[in-house]
Design an enzyme around this catalytic site. Structure first.
Site, short mmCIF file in Angstrom:
data_model
loop_
_atom_site.label_atom_id
_atom_site.label_comp_id
_atom_site.label_asym_id
_atom_site.label_seq_id
_atom_site.Cartn_x
_atom_site.Cartn_y
_atom_site.Cartn_z
NE ARG A 186 37.48 54.51 53.09
CZ ARG A 186 36.26 54.36 53.72
NH1 ARG A 186 35.28 55.25 53.99
NH2 ARG A 186 36.08 53.02 54.28
CB CYS A 245 29.68 54.21 50.55
SG CYS A 245 28.37 53.49 51.67
#
Length: 287
Positions: A186, A245
């Site tokens: 990611r 995040c």
């Protein structure tokens, strides 16, 4: 009192004490009702359920990320309703290696409540230790609700945060290091299952929160965590680290691990990637 980790055996010894408050925060980002179902099916006796989508997030505007941080006043009001008092030992657990528990640990520390511990190994460790299980729902008792006057909080946030404007300004003139807790693929922009844009904040480093755990799903030893974070950060002091995040949850796992390792004072960017990409003008890095 426990301020970082607690074992199932230590929790069992405290469970009947009136100064122990346990929160079940099991959750699934792909199935928002999974945590509630798991709680009703079986939980640590006396534990109260907190939902990350409703209880622990402010309303979404489309520009403030997937899990906007509530105000400290809103969080304090919720905690009072749950029966929290300033003298209580809080224990938080999930079934995801402390992913959601570390977020609640951070939120309560941000609120100013010091005695918060994560059940190391979570629900799985509790079951493996033969801990008792309760089913159904539990709500705070009347006596707990009457204790709200005992929750005294500092006027200033006890854990530092940064906002999106500071992160944007930091790209051109770096004063802190951003540490992205998402999975490497990611971070690199190869996949993005949660947000509309793949990639990472330019200049950010990457450490998946999974690297904080051993093969049994418990936090690695303190010395090992300290060595790993120190090597990754290359001498950057903890006070100059900002955790990020997807939506401010997983970032707390890295922040907790650093605090556990004695690397204290790092910051959280609560809006994280989901807030960052809500404005297409903000730069995105890949690979």
């Amino acid at each position: 009192m426990f301020d970082f980790l607690i074992t199932p055996q230590q929790l069992q010894a405290r469970l009947e004490r009136p100064d122990c408050l346990v929160f079940d925060v099991r959750h699934d980002l792909a199935d928002h009702h999974a945590g509630q179902r798991a709680y009703e099916h079986g939980h640590i006796p006396g534990a109260l359920f907190l939902d990350h989508e409703n209880d622990l997030a402010a309303p979404k505007t489309g520009l403030n990320g997937r899990h906007p941080l509530p105000t400290r006043q809103e969080l304090a009001a919720l905690m009072r309703l749950k029966g929290l008092t300033s003298s209580m030992q809080v224990v938080v657990y999930d079934a995801q290696g402390g992913l959601f528990a570390s977020h609640v640990w951070w939120m309560l520390r941000w609120l100013g409540h010091e005695h918060v511990a994560i059940l190391d190994g979570g629900w799985q460790a509790w079951q493996a230790a033969g801990g008792p299980v309760q089913t159904g729902q539990r709500q705070p008792s009347v006596s707990e609700a009457q204790a709200v006057q005992s929750l005294n909080l500092p006027s200033q946030a006890a854990m530092p945060t940064v906002q999106v404007a500071q992160v944007l300004a930091n790209i051109a003139k770096p004063v802190f290091t951003v540490l992205d807790a998402r999975a490497p693929e990611r971070y690199r922009g190869e996949i993005e299952p949660m947000d509309p844009v793949a990639g990472h904040i330019p200049g950010a480093l990457n450490r998946s929160h999974q690297n904080n755990l051993d093969a049994q799903g418990r936090f690695k030893p303190v010395a090992q965590l300290r060595e790993e974070f120190t090597a990754l950060l290359g001498g950057v002091p903890a006070a100059q680290v900002v955790h990020q995040c997807g939506s401010g949850i997983t970032a707390c796992h890295n922040l907790f691990a650093m605090e556990l390792a004695g690397l204290k004072g790092s910051h959280l960017y609560p809006g994280s990637w989901s807030e960052w990409v809500s404005d297409p003008a903000r730069p995105v890095a890949r690979a």
